[in-house]
Design a protein around this motif. Structure first.
Motif, short mmCIF file in Angstrom:
data_model
loop_
_atom_site.label_atom_id
_atom_site.label_comp_id
_atom_site.label_asym_id
_atom_site.label_seq_id
_atom_site.Cartn_x
_atom_site.Cartn_y
_atom_site.Cartn_z
N ARG A 1 61.13 -55.90 60.52
CA ARG A 1 60.30 -57.09 60.62
C ARG A 1 60.55 -57.86 61.92
NH1 ARG A 1 61.02 -60.18 55.07
NH2 ARG A 1 59.47 -61.59 55.95
N VAL A 2 61.81 -57.90 62.34
CA VAL A 2 62.11 -58.57 63.61
C VAL A 2 61.41 -57.85 64.75
CG1 VAL A 2 63.89 -59.13 65.29
CG2 VAL A 2 64.36 -59.42 62.88
N LYS A 3 61.53 -56.53 64.74
CA LYS A 3 60.90 -55.76 65.82
C LYS A 3 59.39 -55.95 65.81
CE LYS A 3 64.50 -52.25 66.12
NZ LYS A 3 64.99 -50.97 65.57
N MET B 1 57.74 -58.49 64.70
CA MET B 1 57.42 -59.83 65.18
C MET B 1 57.42 -59.90 66.71
SD MET B 1 59.65 -62.03 62.47
CE MET B 1 59.50 -63.65 63.22
N LYS B 2 58.41 -59.28 67.30
CA LYS B 2 58.49 -59.28 68.76
C LYS B 2 57.32 -58.52 69.37
CE LYS B 2 63.33 -60.09 69.65
NZ LYS B 2 64.47 -59.74 70.51
N ALA C 1 64.67 -56.08 57.34
CA ALA C 1 64.74 -57.24 58.22
C ALA C 1 64.63 -56.80 59.67
CB ALA C 1 66.05 -58.00 58.00
N GLU C 2 65.30 -55.70 59.98
CA GLU C 2 65.26 -55.19 61.35
C GLU C 2 63.84 -54.80 61.75
OE1 GLU C 2 68.06 -52.05 63.72
OE2 GLU C 2 68.78 -52.80 61.78
#
Lengths: 108, 108
Positions: free
Chosen positions: A98-100, A102-103, A95-96
């Motif tokens: 993927r968040v990065k 995305m940003k 998840a981490e």
DNA sequence: ATCTTAATTGACATAAAGTGTCAAAAATAA
DNA sequence: TTATTTTTGACACTTTATGTCAATTAAGAT
């Protein structure tokens, strides 16, 4: 969500500690929030969902760092999702990433 | 959950890719799962919640690594919780610490 | 183009989960 | 004890999720 079982340091516990430190009865705080005492009681004990809105209002009432409470609030929700999951940590790491990602890229 | 907007690489997408690689129509897979085609279609596209159970059954049907799919499935749920949250990453880190702590101490 | 199969969409009914309100019971303090 | 705070549970209501189905749309084959 709504049930507890998130070990220690839930937002609810933090909010209860803050309230008790300031010697404020549920009655008064609930009045400020314009909600029923029963609901606030249950929120502090993790029997009812706490909303982001309530967390922010309480941060203001208790004059406490809102971001810290929000992070606690969000991590409760995350932990709830991976309760009892053997692969919980892997999921968190993914998840981490993927968040990065995305940003970084032209996300979404 | 149930709505999408989780950027790329959702479990749904992975499951669709696997199904297409094996040239299996929704009809057949849905029959194996004993669910309606419409539901499977929506699950693959993130319009309906996917359950852990379905993920495991599909891993078996497609002969694909179940853990990888499960991690993907769980990270979807996590990402859904921190959608649009500025403090998402902090929350993930705190959640990770808390999970580790729970495993370590005589966590409940 | 048609014919056929696959996939998507939306409506509907039902089921489950969440919410607010209240009063009674339990706990705590005075 | 009495007064106050907190907890608990019942209740009606709303929201969200779920399964089923039919109609529509898309894709492929001939």
């Amino acid at each position: 969500m709504s049930i507890k079982m998130l070990s220690t340091n839930t937002v609810g516990e933090k909010l209860r500690n803050l309230r008790e430190e300031q010697k404020l009865p549920l009655r008064k705080v609930a009045a400020l929030l314009d909600i029923d005492v029963a609901i606030l009681s249950k929120m502090e004990r993790g029997e009812r969902k706490i909303t982001k809105e309530i967390v922010l209002k309480l941060a203001n009432i208790y004059k406490y760092n809102a971001d810290e409470l929000l992070v606690s609030f969000l991590s409760d929700k995350i932990l709830y999702e991976i309760q009892d999951e053997a692969l919980g940590i892997e999921a968190l790491k993914l998840a981490e990433e993927r968040v990065k990602y995305m940003k970084g890229g032209d996300g979404e």
